[in-house]
Every structure is written in C-alpha cells, then in structure tokens.
Scaffold this active site. Structure first.
Site, PDB file in Angstrom:
ATOM      1  NE  ARG A 199      -4.290   3.896  10.703  1.00 34.95           N
ATOM      2  CZ  ARG A 199      -4.938   2.951   9.940  1.00 34.95           C
ATOM      3  NH1 ARG A 199      -4.119   2.106   9.327  1.00 34.95           N
ATOM      4  NH2 ARG A 199      -5.963   3.351   9.295  1.00 34.95           N
ATOM      5  CG  HIS A 203      -8.407   6.581   3.459  1.00 38.91           C
ATOM      6  ND1 HIS A 203      -8.533   6.688   2.144  1.00 38.91           N
ATOM      7  CD2 HIS A 203      -7.691   5.509   3.887  1.00 38.91           C
ATOM      8  CE1 HIS A 203      -7.726   5.358   1.624  1.00 38.91           C
ATOM      9  NE2 HIS A 203      -7.262   4.802   2.818  1.00 38.91           N
ATOM     10  CD  GLU A 211      -3.000  -1.259   2.376  1.00 39.07           C
ATOM     11  OE1 GLU A 211      -3.646  -0.001   2.417  1.00 39.07           O
ATOM     12  OE2 GLU A 211      -3.127  -2.170   3.025  1.00 39.07           O
ATOM     13  CG  HIS A 228      -9.536   6.214   7.735  1.00 38.67           C
ATOM     14  ND1 HIS A 228     -10.554   5.306   7.343  1.00 38.67           N
ATOM     15  CD2 HIS A 228      -8.084   5.405   7.539  1.00 38.67           C
ATOM     16  CE1 HIS A 228      -9.827   3.951   7.114  1.00 38.67           C
ATOM     17  NE2 HIS A 228      -8.451   4.071   7.404  1.00 38.67           N
ATOM     18  NE  ARG A 252      -4.055   5.311   4.442  1.00 39.87           N
ATOM     19  CZ  ARG A 252      -4.576   4.189   5.376  1.00 39.87           C
ATOM     20  NH1 ARG A 252      -4.893   4.579   6.671  1.00 39.87           N
ATOM     21  NH2 ARG A 252      -4.706   3.199   5.065  1.00 39.87           N
TER      22      ARG A 252
HETATM   23  C1  LIG Z   1     -13.399   1.622   6.430  1.00 40.84           C
HETATM   24  C2  LIG Z   1     -12.033   1.250   7.372  1.00 40.84           C
HETATM   25  C3  LIG Z   1     -11.107   0.555   6.677  1.00 40.84           C
HETATM   26  C4  LIG Z   1      -9.703   0.132   7.477  1.00 40.84           C
HETATM   27  N1  LIG Z   1      -8.947  -0.719   6.903  1.00 40.84           N
HETATM   28  C5  LIG Z   1      -7.744  -0.849   7.576  1.00 40.84           C
HETATM   29  C6  LIG Z   1      -6.952  -1.856   7.260  1.00 40.84           C
HETATM   30  O1  LIG Z   1      -6.873  -2.357   5.929  1.00 40.84           O
HETATM   31  N2  LIG Z   1      -5.792  -2.127   8.060  1.00 40.84           N
HETATM   32  C7  LIG Z   1      -5.546  -1.630   9.257  1.00 40.84           C
HETATM   33  O2  LIG Z   1      -4.577  -1.761   9.994  1.00 40.84           O
HETATM   34  N3  LIG Z   1      -6.512  -0.823   9.844  1.00 40.84           N
HETATM   35  C8  LIG Z   1      -7.573  -0.422   8.886  1.00 40.84           C
HETATM   36  N4  LIG Z   1      -8.688   0.393   9.408  1.00 40.84           N
HETATM   37  C9  LIG Z   1      -8.432   0.954  10.967  1.00 40.84           C
HETATM   38  C10 LIG Z   1      -8.707  -0.196  11.961  1.00 40.84           C
HETATM   39  O3  LIG Z   1      -9.919  -0.916  11.326  1.00 40.84           O
HETATM   40  C11 LIG Z   1      -9.084   0.373  13.173  1.00 40.84           C
HETATM   41  O4  LIG Z   1      -8.299   1.138  13.645  1.00 40.84           O
HETATM   42  C12 LIG Z   1      -8.865  -0.774  14.336  1.00 40.84           C
HETATM   43  O5  LIG Z   1      -9.979  -1.697  13.881  1.00 40.84           O
HETATM   44  C13 LIG Z   1      -9.559  -0.200  15.405  1.00 40.84           C
HETATM   45  O6  LIG Z   1      -9.687  -1.261  16.410  1.00 40.84           O
HETATM   46  P1  LIG Z   1     -10.334  -1.044  17.916  1.00 40.84           P
HETATM   47  O7  LIG Z   1     -10.572  -2.364  18.522  1.00 40.84           O
HETATM   48  O8  LIG Z   1      -9.452  -0.009  18.585  1.00 40.84           O
HETATM   49  O9  LIG Z   1     -11.689  -0.432  17.649  1.00 40.84           O
HETATM   50  P2  LIG Z   1     -12.994  -0.594  16.923  1.00 40.84           P
HETATM   51  O10 LIG Z   1     -13.042  -2.016  15.863  1.00 40.84           O
HETATM   52  O11 LIG Z   1     -13.714   0.583  16.278  1.00 40.84           O
HETATM   53  O12 LIG Z   1     -14.024  -0.934  18.095  1.00 40.84           O
HETATM   54  C14 LIG Z   1     -14.493  -0.298  19.018  1.00 40.84           C
HETATM   55  C15 LIG Z   1     -15.401  -0.726  19.923  1.00 40.84           C
HETATM   56  O13 LIG Z   1     -15.740  -0.066  21.082  1.00 40.84           O
HETATM   57  C16 LIG Z   1     -17.120   0.187  21.191  1.00 40.84           C
HETATM   58  N5  LIG Z   1     -17.348   1.177  22.175  1.00 40.84           N
HETATM   59  C17 LIG Z   1     -17.289   2.467  21.447  1.00 40.84           C
HETATM   60  N6  LIG Z   1     -17.732   3.471  22.337  1.00 40.84           N
HETATM   61  C18 LIG Z   1     -18.315   2.684  23.402  1.00 40.84           C
HETATM   62  C19 LIG Z   1     -18.877   3.044  24.708  1.00 40.84           C
HETATM   63  N7  LIG Z   1     -19.081   4.200  25.231  1.00 40.84           N
HETATM   64  N8  LIG Z   1     -19.220   1.988  25.322  1.00 40.84           N
HETATM   65  C20 LIG Z   1     -19.196   0.710  25.088  1.00 40.84           C
HETATM   66  N9  LIG Z   1     -18.568   0.307  23.918  1.00 40.84           N
HETATM   67  C21 LIG Z   1     -18.250   1.346  22.972  1.00 40.84           C
HETATM   68  C22 LIG Z   1     -17.788  -0.121  19.982  1.00 40.84           C
HETATM   69  O14 LIG Z   1     -19.186  -0.594  19.880  1.00 40.84           O
HETATM   70  C23 LIG Z   1     -16.735  -1.179  19.290  1.00 40.84           C
HETATM   71  O15 LIG Z   1     -17.176  -2.430  19.910  1.00 40.84           O
HETATM   72  C24 LIG Z   1      -9.645   0.667   8.897  1.00 40.84           C
HETATM   73  C25 LIG Z   1     -10.920   1.354   9.375  1.00 40.84           C
HETATM   74  C26 LIG Z   1     -11.988   1.684   8.548  1.00 40.84           C
HETATM   75  C27 LIG Z   1     -12.930   2.640   9.396  1.00 40.84           C
END
Ligand SMILES: Cc1cc2nc3c(=O)[nH]c(=O)nc-3n(C[C@H](O)[C@H](O)[C@H](O)COP(=O)(O)OP(=O)(O)OC[C@H]3O[C@@H](n4cnc5c(N)ncnc54)[C@H](O)[C@@H]3O)c2cc1C
Length: 424
Positions: free
Chosen positions: A361, A224, A109, A326, A265
């Site tokens: 990032r 993004h 990428e 993003h 990016r």
């Molecule tokens: C469209 C898209 C494509 C992406 N592609 C990539 C990729 O190819 N490679 C890569 O490395 N990264 C990618 N990313 C980034 C990556 O997906 C995220 O940064 C990563 O998954 C974050 O994981 P997380 O567990 O921190 O949060 P998340 O997976 O967002 O989970 C957050 C959780 O917290 C919960 N939550 C939030 N607030 C509260 C609250 N007040 N009370 C209770 N629960 C709460 C939500 O319901 C959810 O369950 C992408 C992101 C997006 C949006």
C-alpha cells in the site's frame, strides 16, 4: 432481533458506510471494543486526495508502482476519482484539515512524487473518525453497540442472514438483517509486533474461511519501516512516514545513512532489516535534525509527546526505530461495489481486498480506500434493496465457540502461511 443492515466494526469504513445508507433504514453497528478503539483513530500521516486533474496520472502511477503493479487498475481509478467527493463529505461532517491561505495544505510521504496528502497535525485519523462517529451518534436510525464481538455469520444457501456474537459477559445473541457489512479492520493482533490495536485479529477472515467465502492476497501484509523501538510489550507506536516526507533520515549505529528514506515501505523495511542484520543491532535510528523545531512541534505534536514520554526529545536527538506489522493488503475478496462471494454480504475497509493496494500500500491511501468503497457498498445496497429470506431461526450453541479466539487465530495464520507457500 431483525434489522435492515448490520455493520460489524466502527472504524472509518463502518461509520461512513452507515452514514451513506438511507435514514429510513434501521442500522445496527456492532463493535468488539469501545467505539474510539479502532485503527482509524490511530491514523497519523493523513489522507490522499486528487488535488487537481493534473495530478491524476502521477497519483495513479505512484499507487501502482508502490503496489508492484499488482493493483486492480479499475479500483485505483475509482478510488482516485472519488476522492474529492469523500473529502467534501468529511468536511461537511466536521473534519478539519490543515489549511494554507484559502486552500488546503498538503504534505508528502514516501513513494509519493508530489504533496497530495491532507492532514490534521499528526492525528488525522482521530479528526476524521471522531467527526464520523459524532454524526453517527446523532442519527436516530443507527444503533451502536460497543463491546460486542461477532464470531459467526448466519448463512443459508450462500446468502448471509445475519450474525452471531457475544457481549462482554459472554452472553451470545443472533441478529438478523437483510444485509450484513463486515468492517472489522486489520489483523495486527495476530502478530507480536504491530502498530494495530491488539483486538484486531482478522475475525472476518476466520469467519470467511469457515463459510468458504472467497479471500484474496492474504499473504500480502505490510511491515511499516519506522515504529518506536522500546522494550515494552503491546502495540508499537508508529512514527509516521510523513516525518520522513518532511525530511527525517535513517541512520545506522555509526550514524551513516543507508537507504533513500522515501522509497515504498517494503523497500525501506527490507533495507532496515538488512542493516540490522549486518550490524547485529535490534533497531536503527531516525533523525529529525533536518526538520525545523517549529515544524516538529506544530505538525507532529503527538509523536513529539509520545517520544518525550519514553525519554526522547525528537527536536534534539535521534530515536531508535524498528519495522513492525502495520497493514493487511489482502482480505475478503470483493468487487467494485464491495460485494463478497456470499450474497447479501459486503466487506469494506482493511478487512476487504478490492485490489487497490496491490502487493504494497502507498502511504495514506488506506483511509481514502476504506471511505470510497464503504460508500459504494452503501449505495449498492440502497439501489438494489430487497428483503432477505428469513425462513429459519437458529439455535445458538455457545459450546461451538468456546475456544474460538485460539482456533480463529490459528486458522488465519495457517491460511496466510499456506498462501505464502503456494506463491513461493
Ligand atoms: C498507527 C497507525 C497509523 C496509520 N496511519 C494512517 C494514515 O496516516 N493514513 C492512512 O490512510 N491510513 C493509516 N493507517 C491505516 C488505517 O488507519 C486503517 O487501515 C483504516 O483506518 C482501517 O479502517 P477500518 O474501518 O477498515 O478498520 P478499523 O478502523 O481498524 O476498525 C475496525 C473495527 O472493527 C471492530 N471489530 C474487529 N473485529 C470485530 C468483531 N469480531 N466483532 C465486532 N467488531 C469487530 C473493531 O472494534 C473496530 O471498531 C494507520 C494505521 C495505524 C495502525
């Protein structure tokens, strides 16, 4: 209610943290929405890994260069050297990555100097997070509660004793635990145009502000370069960077290229904004004409389908794209074990800031960073386990939280603005 560990959020960070805690500990996972509704499920492009020792320096340099050398070098080293172990675990939990012969296939990428990204079609996040979620659901020591929004921390003498939150019916409860882990993801829901789920509104950041928990780099927000331009409201659909990695090019309204598409990016985003301003247009175009049709259909089936749904056949025509919010590089300031400035409170994943990403990032480092530092939080809790001091039961006053979504939104956006002004 008292449990051993509370984990708020069930994206990759929360799930993998839970799976790395001892099976004899009681774990309560709480999530604001359905378990499948996390940004982790949306990740398209892939997950970086250290292919072999020969790629170490180059992987490190790409990460640091993308981050404008504001990265924490120790965190970067930890992330890269821990990556093979994380991938080994994911495969053990059932995640499948594209293969080539006896080994993995790797894609590339923007801002990566060589292919080092594992992928599963263009739905890598769904594959990884689905496997982790299935495993969590099989574990008897983990209770997963959906549609429960955490709104506050219970704290005493700068030590976290648990959380306060409400269910879908608006009924409030308090849960106590020896340790609390915040894994609430990003802040895209605060922005009009974002690739994130709308319910991701930086609640942990708001709670941290209320409890004077240290934050870091909260004005470092990634835009993004390529999301599908439509007139529709709601979450913006991402056109993964790996599409450009495989050869897609950006064009202005005259069909001319105006930027090296494989730069970091922030550089590509700035170039697109400049071009839109110069031409007075609402978007630019992304052409996949250099990618063979077969490759598009096998590597990017989800993007192909989504674009077709809104009337664009990416095997035949260019699509309109525009930059959107993003990713959140800043967040709750944590050390290399994911400890926040409050005792017994950890933060992992996108809501935390351990400095890996610096100011910007590198593509596909987010899933990896979330997983590596979620595991470190779990191991640190395990190695240092002690019971919390539960000397008082709190009485919840729901009135206190009556307008919290508006107040929290304002508090976080104001704090970001303040930080931005301070740094300018
Ligand atoms: C469209 C898209 C494509 C992406 N592609 C990539 C990729 O190819 N490679 C890569 O490395 N990264 C990618 N990313 C980034 C990556 O997906 C995220 O940064 C990563 O998954 C974050 O994981 P997380 O567990 O921190 O949060 P998340 O997976 O967002 O989970 C957050 C959780 O917290 C919960 N939550 C939030 N607030 C509260 C609250 N007040 N009370 C209770 N629960 C709460 C939500 O319901 C959810 O369950 C992408 C992101 C997006 C949006």
């Amino acid at each position: 209610m008292k449990t051993d560990v509370i984990i708020v959020g069930c994206g990759v960070a929360g799930l993998y943290c839970a799976l790395n805690l001892p099976k004899e500990k009681g774990i309560l996972m709480l999530t604001k929405s359905k378990a499948e509704e996390s940004d982790s499920f949306l990740a398209q492009g892939g997950i970086c890994v250290l292919r072999d020792e020969g790629d170490y320096e180059s992987f490190r340099e790409d990460t640091m260069r993308a981050g404008h050398y504001e990265n924490n070098p120790e965190s970067v080293d930890i992330m890269i050297s821990s990556s093979p172990k994380v991938i080994e675990d994911l495969v053990r939990f059932g995640a499948e990555f594209e293969r080539e012969g006896d080994g993995f296939a790797y894609t590339k990428e923007g801002a990566h100097s060589s292919p080092r990204i594992l992928f599963h079609e263009d739905e890598t996040g769904k594959e990884i997070t689905g496997a982790l979620l299935r495993t969590v659901r099989e574990r008897e020591n983990i209770t997963l509660v959906e549609n429960f929004t955490v709104v506050d921390l219970i704290a005493q003498d700068n030590s976290c004793l648990g959380i306060v939150g409400h269910n879908e019916e608006g009924e409030y409860s308090a849960f106590y635990a020896d340790y609390t882990v915040l894994a609430t993801g990003g802040i895209g829901g605060l922005f009009k145009h974002s690739t994130n789920y709308r319910h991701l509104t930086g609640d942990s950041v708001a709670m941290a502000l209320n409890h004077n928990i240290k934050l870091k780099n909260i004005d470092y927000i990634q835009i993004h370069p390529t999301t599908l331009y439509t007139e529709e409201k709601g979450r913006e659909f991402l056109i993964s960077e790996s599409v450009r990695g495989e050869g897609a090019i950006l064009l202005n309204s005259k069909g001319e290229r105006f930027v090296d598409e494989l730069q970091p990016r922030d550089v590509v985003t700035n170039a697109i904004h400049e071009e839109m301003k110069k031409e007075g247009t609402a978007h630019v175009w992304l052409s996949l004409e250099n990618i063979p049709k077969e490759e598009i259909l096998t590597h990017f089936p989800n993007i192909y389908r989504q674009c077709l749904d809104v009337g664009y056949d990416i095997t035949k025509e260019s699509i309109p794209v525009v930059p959107s919010q993003h990713y959140f590089m800043g967040g709750i300031d944590v050390d290399k074990y994911s400890r926040s400035s409050m005792d017994r409170l950890y933060a992992v994943g996108e809501t935390s800031c351990n400095g890996v990403h610096g100011k910007n990032r590198l593509a596909s480092n987010s899933l990896l960073e979330s997983l590596v530092f979620a595991r470190r939080a779990a191991l640190h809790i395990t190695d240092n386990y002690s019971e919390g001091q539960h000397t008082q039961e709190i009485t919840i006053d729901p009135e206190k939280y009556i307008d919290y979504p508006t107040q929290y939104r304002k508090a976080v956006l104001d704090a970001i603005e303040k930080e931005r002004n301070t740094n300018e």
